[in-house]
Scaffold this motif. Structure first.
Motif, PDB file in Angstrom:
ATOM      1  N   GLN A   1      23.468  45.152  45.047  1.00 41.05           N
ATOM      2  CA  GLN A   1      22.793  44.432  43.969  1.00 41.05           C
ATOM      3  C   GLN A   1      23.682  43.333  43.415  1.00 41.05           C
ATOM      4  O   GLN A   1      23.217  42.218  43.150  1.00 41.05           O
ATOM      5  N   MET A   2      24.967  43.631  43.237  1.00 36.13           N
ATOM      6  CA  MET A   2      25.888  42.631  42.707  1.00 36.13           C
ATOM      7  C   MET A   2      26.128  41.523  43.743  1.00 36.13           C
ATOM      8  O   MET A   2      26.183  40.341  43.411  1.00 36.13           O
ATOM      9  N   ARG A   3      26.267  41.904  45.006  1.00 33.48           N
ATOM     10  CA  ARG A   3      26.526  40.920  46.066  1.00 33.48           C
ATOM     11  C   ARG A   3      25.373  39.944  46.226  1.00 33.48           C
ATOM     12  O   ARG A   3      25.575  38.765  46.564  1.00 33.48           O
ATOM     13  N   ASP A   4      24.156  40.426  45.965  1.00 30.22           N
ATOM     14  CA  ASP A   4      22.966  39.581  46.141  1.00 30.22           C
ATOM     15  C   ASP A   4      22.794  38.566  45.017  1.00 30.22           C
ATOM     16  O   ASP A   4      21.835  37.788  45.033  1.00 30.22           O
ATOM     17  N   GLN A   5      23.706  38.581  44.061  1.00 31.72           N
ATOM     18  CA  GLN A   5      23.671  37.593  42.972  1.00 31.72           C
ATOM     19  C   GLN A   5      25.008  36.849  42.969  1.00 31.72           C
ATOM     20  O   GLN A   5      25.824  36.975  42.052  1.00 31.72           O
ATOM     21  N   PRO A   6      25.262  36.068  44.049  1.00 35.58           N
ATOM     22  CA  PRO A   6      26.592  35.472  44.239  1.00 35.58           C
ATOM     23  C   PRO A   6      26.968  34.459  43.165  1.00 35.58           C
ATOM     24  O   PRO A   6      26.111  33.793  42.588  1.00 35.58           O
ATOM     25  N   VAL A   7      28.272  34.384  42.930  1.00 36.23           N
ATOM     26  CA  VAL A   7      28.835  33.397  42.015  1.00 36.23           C
ATOM     27  C   VAL A   7      29.907  32.639  42.785  1.00 36.23           C
ATOM     28  O   VAL A   7      30.857  33.242  43.306  1.00 36.23           O
ATOM     29  N   GLY A   8      29.770  31.320  42.894  1.00 32.41           N
ATOM     30  CA  GLY A   8      30.773  30.524  43.573  1.00 32.41           C
ATOM     31  C   GLY A   8      30.797  30.777  45.068  1.00 32.41           C
ATOM     32  O   GLY A   8      29.762  30.977  45.714  1.00 32.41           O
ATOM     33  N   ASN A   9      31.999  30.788  45.637  1.00 33.27           N
ATOM     34  CA  ASN A   9      32.190  30.981  47.069  1.00 33.27           C
ATOM     35  C   ASN A   9      31.650  32.345  47.498  1.00 33.27           C
ATOM     36  O   ASN A   9      32.069  33.385  46.986  1.00 33.27           O
ATOM     37  N   ALA A  10      30.722  32.362  48.463  1.00 34.24           N
ATOM     38  CA  ALA A  10      30.039  33.601  48.846  1.00 34.24           C
ATOM     39  C   ALA A  10      30.996  34.613  49.459  1.00 34.24           C
ATOM     40  O   ALA A  10      30.887  35.817  49.208  1.00 34.24           O
ATOM     41  N   THR A  11      31.942  34.138  50.272  1.00 33.64           N
ATOM     42  CA  THR A  11      32.906  35.042  50.899  1.00 33.64           C
ATOM     43  C   THR A  11      33.797  35.691  49.853  1.00 33.64           C
ATOM     44  O   THR A  11      34.041  36.904  49.878  1.00 33.64           O
ATOM     45  N   LEU A  12      34.281  34.895  48.933  1.00 36.73           N
ATOM     46  CA  LEU A  12      35.128  35.401  47.854  1.00 36.73           C
ATOM     47  C   LEU A  12      34.363  36.397  46.985  1.00 36.73           C
ATOM     48  O   LEU A  12      34.879  37.463  46.623  1.00 36.73           O
ATOM     49  N   TRP A  13      33.108  36.064  46.678  1.00 36.84           N
ATOM     50  CA  TRP A  13      32.312  36.942  45.818  1.00 36.84           C
ATOM     51  C   TRP A  13      32.050  38.290  46.504  1.00 36.84           C
ATOM     52  O   TRP A  13      32.145  39.336  45.879  1.00 36.84           O
ATOM     53  N   GLU A  14      31.766  38.257  47.791  1.00 38.21           N
ATOM     54  CA  GLU A  14      31.550  39.517  48.511  1.00 38.21           C
ATOM     55  C   GLU A  14      32.816  40.365  48.505  1.00 38.21           C
ATOM     56  O   GLU A  14      32.760  41.589  48.355  1.00 38.21           O
ATOM     57  N   GLY A  15      33.963  39.716  48.657  1.00 39.48           N
ATOM     58  CA  GLY A  15      35.224  40.454  48.614  1.00 39.48           C
ATOM     59  C   GLY A  15      35.449  41.109  47.271  1.00 39.48           C
ATOM     60  O   GLY A  15      35.901  42.267  47.188  1.00 39.48           O
ATOM     61  N   TYR A  16      35.128  40.384  46.199  1.00 39.48           N
ATOM     62  CA  TYR A  16      35.242  40.952  44.850  1.00 39.48           C
ATOM     63  C   TYR A  16      34.328  42.161  44.710  1.00 39.48           C
ATOM     64  O   TYR A  16      34.737  43.218  44.201  1.00 39.48           O
ATOM     65  N   CYS A  17      33.097  42.033  45.183  1.00 36.49           N
ATOM     66  CA  CYS A  17      32.133  43.138  45.082  1.00 36.49           C
ATOM     67  C   CYS A  17      32.601  44.359  45.859  1.00 36.49           C
ATOM     68  O   CYS A  17      32.425  45.504  45.412  1.00 36.49           O
ATOM     69  N   ARG A  18      33.231  44.136  47.019  1.00 33.83           N
ATOM     70  CA  ARG A  18      33.697  45.255  47.828  1.00 33.83           C
ATOM     71  C   ARG A  18      34.890  45.957  47.159  1.00 33.83           C
ATOM     72  O   ARG A  18      35.001  47.178  47.197  1.00 33.83           O
TER      73      ARG A  18
ATOM     74  N   ILE B   1      39.465  39.172  52.632  1.00 35.53           N
ATOM     75  CA  ILE B   1      38.230  38.913  51.889  1.00 35.53           C
ATOM     76  C   ILE B   1      38.477  38.266  50.540  1.00 35.53           C
ATOM     77  O   ILE B   1      37.559  37.671  49.961  1.00 35.53           O
ATOM     78  N   LEU B   2      39.690  38.361  50.014  1.00 41.62           N
ATOM     79  CA  LEU B   2      40.006  37.717  48.739  1.00 41.62           C
ATOM     80  C   LEU B   2      40.941  36.527  48.920  1.00 41.62           C
ATOM     81  O   LEU B   2      41.460  35.991  47.933  1.00 41.62           O
ATOM     82  N   ASN B   3      41.124  36.129  50.161  1.00 42.05           N
ATOM     83  CA  ASN B   3      41.970  34.966  50.435  1.00 42.05           C
ATOM     84  C   ASN B   3      41.327  34.081  51.492  1.00 42.05           C
ATOM     85  O   ASN B   3      41.934  33.773  52.525  1.00 42.05           O
ATOM     86  N   PRO B   4      40.078  33.667  51.257  1.00 40.98           N
ATOM     87  CA  PRO B   4      39.402  32.815  52.240  1.00 40.98           C
ATOM     88  C   PRO B   4      40.075  31.446  52.343  1.00 40.98           C
ATOM     89  O   PRO B   4      40.705  30.976  51.394  1.00 40.98           O
ATOM     90  N   SER B   5      39.939  30.824  53.503  1.00 43.91           N
ATOM     91  CA  SER B   5      40.543  29.506  53.706  1.00 43.91           C
ATOM     92  C   SER B   5      39.647  28.408  53.138  1.00 43.91           C
ATOM     93  O   SER B   5      38.469  28.624  52.836  1.00 43.91           O
ATOM     94  N   SER B   6      40.241  27.235  52.990  1.00 45.45           N
ATOM     95  CA  SER B   6      39.503  26.025  52.593  1.00 45.45           C
ATOM     96  C   SER B   6      38.780  26.188  51.253  1.00 45.45           C
ATOM     97  O   SER B   6      37.588  25.895  51.122  1.00 45.45           O
ATOM     98  N   LEU B   7      39.477  26.646  50.249  1.00 44.47           N
ATOM     99  CA  LEU B   7      38.892  26.759  48.917  1.00 44.47           C
ATOM    100  C   LEU B   7      39.034  25.448  48.159  1.00 44.47           C
ATOM    101  O   LEU B   7      40.049  24.750  48.275  1.00 44.47           O
ATOM    102  N   THR B   8      38.027  25.106  47.401  1.00 48.52           N
ATOM    103  CA  THR B   8      38.156  23.973  46.497  1.00 48.52           C
ATOM    104  C   THR B   8      39.082  24.354  45.350  1.00 48.52           C
ATOM    105  O   THR B   8      39.419  25.529  45.171  1.00 48.52           O
ATOM    106  N   GLU B   9      39.471  23.374  44.556  1.00 49.16           N
ATOM    107  CA  GLU B   9      40.348  23.651  43.415  1.00 49.16           C
ATOM    108  C   GLU B   9      39.676  24.618  42.439  1.00 49.16           C
ATOM    109  O   GLU B   9      40.312  25.531  41.908  1.00 49.16           O
ATOM    110  N   GLU B  10      38.378  24.437  42.226  1.00 44.42           N
ATOM    111  CA  GLU B  10      37.638  25.322  41.332  1.00 44.42           C
ATOM    112  C   GLU B  10      37.562  26.738  41.887  1.00 44.42           C
ATOM    113  O   GLU B  10      37.733  27.723  41.145  1.00 44.42           O
ATOM    114  N   GLU B  11      37.340  26.854  43.198  1.00 43.10           N
ATOM    115  CA  GLU B  11      37.273  28.174  43.830  1.00 43.10           C
ATOM    116  C   GLU B  11      38.628  28.863  43.819  1.00 43.10           C
ATOM    117  O   GLU B  11      38.715  30.084  43.650  1.00 43.10           O
ATOM    118  N   ALA B  12      39.701  28.105  43.986  1.00 42.26           N
ATOM    119  CA  ALA B  12      41.051  28.677  43.947  1.00 42.26           C
ATOM    120  C   ALA B  12      41.350  29.237  42.560  1.00 42.26           C
ATOM    121  O   ALA B  12      41.954  30.312  42.429  1.00 42.26           O
TER     122      ALA B  12
END
Length: 492
Positions: free
Chosen positions: A448-465, A138-149
């Motif tokens: 509540q935090m997950r429903d206010q995503p920042v950047g890559n949605a998969t990465l953000w959900e992993g951070y929230c978890r 969940i914190l290492n999703p594939s195909s990240l942009t440079e900004e997302e990385a």
């Protein structure tokens, strides 16, 4: 000219219609919210130095916080006594009651974000995530942009740097939503760096204020709103947080040594010898100088204060150790409080700006040498003893073991975790049972935090978890953490 009056705002994150703008009334409301909060109640079963201690005379985080509260009140009153009529010049006229309440409540709250087993608990959580983050899908999703990385690197930096001060900000603003005035919340913002940012080098003008994370990325908007409401510059402190910090520095050094004597780790005779030797090593030029004045206006050297406390204890027929620390506190706390108050007044311009890049007691003075003496003796002769080290290792194993048990929840995809949330996860038996043990309040905060995503949605959900698990584990008391670990480990 410094004018504090513009900073005394009663604004809250969630202002209710018709709220009373009277500052004293608003701060009284803050006081009630804090004292009645579960976060403060949990302090009674969290470690100060000795985890899972059965002796009620040995300090918990709650009894320590009460002592810090009293010292903070003492410093505040001393400052106003010293300012006298000059209080009006600084915009503090008529603000003594408000200032006293703000400092007292900040002192009571200063440890509410600490996890079980104290600072060793912080280290355990940080290290576990440091070891695991690169293995979590969940914190290492594939195909990240440079900004997302780059954002991934920032979020991982935060998750492997658990900090009780930052967790305190999260507790009051998100997990318990105490809706305190920004004014009261700012008083516990001890460090001013967001946890996603790297620690600045020692040459940075705010290096001390940013040496540890002060708040998490998840609370960045709350902190920004607080800074705007109180006219605080990013990276700067609120003035009264310096008083909370000084009160803590004065209180815990003596308290740790008293607990060590109470547990027979040290005798007062041995402690006297260690303190005198350590002070002389730090300040050989001041070893015999009478730098410290007690309430009776009697000036003594550090050694004389220790000797006098021991003499008074020898005259006591029932509780000699208690009497020793009564007179040691009288001899040391008064001059330390006076020095903290003097430093606050001397540096009012920088303190008002929030850019004094040190603690009030951190200077080249005999008073600072006293604080360092107490700290060094505790480190060398209390924290290093086998009993304390064993307890720290037990705490480390308990927290690491708990996170190991809950690790399967971090290995799920977002779709699988959503199945747990929906209660339709028939094939995820173990994960479902673990999920049901999570507190509902933490799940709600996650959603509540997950429903206010920042950047890559998969990465953000992993951070929230990950934040969800850190919230759960850090909120436990020492005993509850032990019980939960035993339950999941099927022992005892």
């Amino acid at each position: 000219m410094v004018d504090f009056s513009s900073r005394f705002s009663a604004q809250r994150p969630y202002s209710s219609a018709g709220s009373d703008d009277n500052l004293d009334a608003q701060l009284e409301s803050d006081r009630g919210r804090i004292i009645n909060s579960a976060a403060v109640r949990r302090l009674q079963q969290k470690t100060q130095v000795f985890p899972l201690e059965h002796n009620a005379a040995v300090r918990s985080r709650l009894t320590h916080s009460l002592e810090v509260q009293q010292t903070g009140r003492f410093i505040t009153r001393t400052i106003f006594d010293k300012l006298g009529d000059d209080a009006e010049k600084y915009g503090l006229a008529g603000r003594e009651r408000a200032t006293e309440s703000l400092v007292e409540m900040a002192c009571l709250m200063h440890d509410i974000g600490n996890p079980p087993f104290g600072h060793f608990g912080e280290a355990a959580i940080s290290r576990w995530f440091r070891d695991q983050l690169d293995q979590l899908p969940i914190l290492n999703p594939s195909s990240l942009t440079e900004e997302e990385a780059f954002f991934t690197v920032q979020l991982k930096r935060e998750l492997q740097s658990f900090e009780g001060n930052a967790q305190a900000i999260r507790l009051i603003s998100q997990l318990q939503k105490l809706n305190l005035t920004y004014l009261q919340s700012a008083c516990i913002l001890k460090y001013t760096r967001c946890a996603t940012d790297p620690r600045p080098d020692t040459g940075h003008p705010l290096s001390y204020l940013m040496k540890k994370p002060g708040y998490y990325f998840s609370e960045r908007e709350f902190v920004a709103q607080m800074q705007q409401a109180l006219k605080m510059q990013p990276g700067h402190r609120f003035a009264l947080s310096y008083l909370m910090e000084a009160a803590d520095d004065i209180s815990y050094c003596l308290a740790d040594l008293e607990d060590a004597v109470d547990k027979k780790i040290l005798s007062t005779q041995r402690l006297k010898q260690l303190l005198i030797e350590q002070f002389a090593a730090l300040r050989p030029q001041d070893a015999d100088e009478k730098h410290f004045t007690d309430p009776r206006k009697t000036s003594r050297s550090f050694a004389q204060i220790i000797e006098y406390a021991l003499q008074r204890s020898e005259q006591e027929s029932i509780n000699k150790d208690h009497e020793f620390f009564v007179w040691l506190r009288v001899g040391l706390i008064h001059p330390l409080v006076q020095h903290a108050a003097d430093a606050f007044i001397e540096h009012l311009e920088n303190i008002f700006a929030g850019d004094l890049n040190r603690a009030l007691l951190e200077d080249d003075s005999p008073c600072h040498a006293v604080i360092e003496t107490l700290k060094k003796v505790a480190i060398k002769h209390v924290f290093s003893v086998d009993e304390v080290k064993t307890l720290e290792l037990q705490g480390y194993r308990i927290l690491s073991g708990l996170l190991d048990h809950y690790r399967p929840l971090l290995m799920l995809s977002q779709a699988q975790f959503d199945e747990l949330l929906a209660g339709s996860s028939k094939e995820l038996l173990i994960e479902s049972l673990l999920f049901r043990r999570l507190p509902n309040k933490h799940i709600k905060a996650y959603l509540q935090m997950r429903d206010q995503p920042v950047g890559n949605a998969t990465l953000w959900e992993g951070y929230c978890r990950c934040r969800l698990l850190q919230d759960m584990v850090s909120g436990m008391t020492d005993q509850y953490a032990l019980d939960e670990y035993r339950t999941l480990s099927v022992i005892g």
